[in-house]
Design a protein around this motif. Structure first.
Motif, short mmCIF file in Angstrom:
data_model
loop_
_atom_site.label_atom_id
_atom_site.label_comp_id
_atom_site.label_asym_id
_atom_site.label_seq_id
_atom_site.Cartn_x
_atom_site.Cartn_y
_atom_site.Cartn_z
N THR A 294 -8.06 2.08 3.20
CA THR A 294 -6.89 0.37 3.57
C THR A 294 -6.35 0.64 4.31
O THR A 294 -5.87 -1.05 5.39
N LEU B 14 0.54 -0.86 0.44
CA LEU B 14 0.04 0.02 -0.11
C LEU B 14 0.61 1.42 -0.27
O LEU B 14 0.47 2.64 -0.05
N ASN C 209 -5.68 4.46 -1.05
CA ASN C 209 -4.58 3.08 -0.22
C ASN C 209 -5.34 3.75 1.61
O ASN C 209 -4.87 3.06 1.99
N ARG D 219 -15.07 3.00 7.97
CA ARG D 219 -14.36 3.36 7.17
C ARG D 219 -13.80 4.58 6.86
O ARG D 219 -14.70 6.07 6.86
N GLN E 247 -6.98 0.57 7.96
CA GLN E 247 -8.06 -0.58 8.75
C GLN E 247 -7.15 -1.42 9.04
O GLN E 247 -6.24 -2.54 9.74
N ARG E 248 -5.64 -1.99 8.00
CA ARG E 248 -5.28 -2.72 7.95
C ARG E 248 -4.46 -2.37 9.51
O ARG E 248 -4.11 -3.50 10.09
#
Length: 240
Positions: free
Chosen positions: A137, A96, A134, A218, A140-141
């Motif tokens: 993402t 990412l 990204n 999100r 969240q990761r």
């Protein structure tokens, strides 16, 4: 012939705050710019003004900072656990990231006995850049990885966006300075205004946002604070 008189209005600052208040992102590591333009001597009254402008631009990418920690019964075990967690961070986040991850050497130290006797902690900081696409993402990761805390995201502008912002702030600053100088000249019964000198100082256009990494909601890059920057001009005018 009498010598030119001098009038100084020290730090007569004018501040313009954009809504939302934000600024364009200057490249990381760029020191504040300073430029001077010297003009002719004045045969009238010297007026000095300080004008400050702020503005914003579109976010091009984000700079993130992660805190990575591990604990064990001794420093070697804590460091080994940290290495394992770091390997997982690299696996999950490297796809990412724009460019390379920055991972300084870790530190290890005993935890306070009042908190947990005979325990050691190893830690390091991980930095990198991520694109708008990204943004969520990565958040969240990072929120799902053991020992990882997201310490903040900084909005950055593109090189073109930064340049355009600087030009816009410079134009507004010069227009405001000229207007103030003309008003002062009129109040003194003078008619001519000539710009003698410009001392320019700009601040990198970035905007930080402290946040916690969670796996539930999100996050939208368009809702993050925009990159913001500022420009300060010290202007000397000759009024006659």
């Amino acid at each position: 012939m009498s010598s030119p008189s001098a009038m100084r209005i020290g730090t007569s600052a004018v501040r313009l705050l954009a809504v939302p208040m934000a600024v364009l992102g200057f490249p990381a590591g760029l020191l504040p710019a300073r430029a001077q333009v010297q003009g002719p001597r004045c045969n009238g009254t010297v007026l000095q003004l300080t004008v400050q402008e702020r503005g914003d631009t579109r976010t091009d990418r984000f700079r993130f900072t992660l805190r990575l920690e591990a604990e064990a019964s001794n420093s070697a075990a804590a460091l080994e656990q940290l290495n394992g967690r770091l390997a997982r961070v690299r696996t999950e986040l490297t796809p990412l990231v724009q460019g390379d991850l920055e991972v300084p050497a870790p530190s290890t130290f005993p935890i306070s006995r009042s908190q947990s006797p005979d325990r050691y902690r190893a830690s390091t900081t991980i930095r990198g850049s991520v694109s708008r696409s990204n943004y969520d993402t990565l958040i969240q990761r990072a929120g799902r990885l053991p020992g990882v805390r997201l310490q903040g995201m900084t909005s950055l502008a593109s090189v073109q966006g930064q340049t355009e912002l600087e030009e816009r702030l410079l134009k507004r600053s010069l227009e405001r300075g000229q207007s103030q100088a003309a008003s002062t000249a009129s109040a003194l019964g003078l008619s001519k205004v000539k710009l003698l000198r410009i001392d320019q100082r700009s601040q990198p256009a970035t905007r930080g946002l402290a946040m916690a990494a969670t796996a539930a909601p999100r996050f939208r890059p368009g809702e993050a604070p925009l990159p913001t920057g500022s420009l300060s001009l010290t202007l000397d005018y000759c009024l006659s």
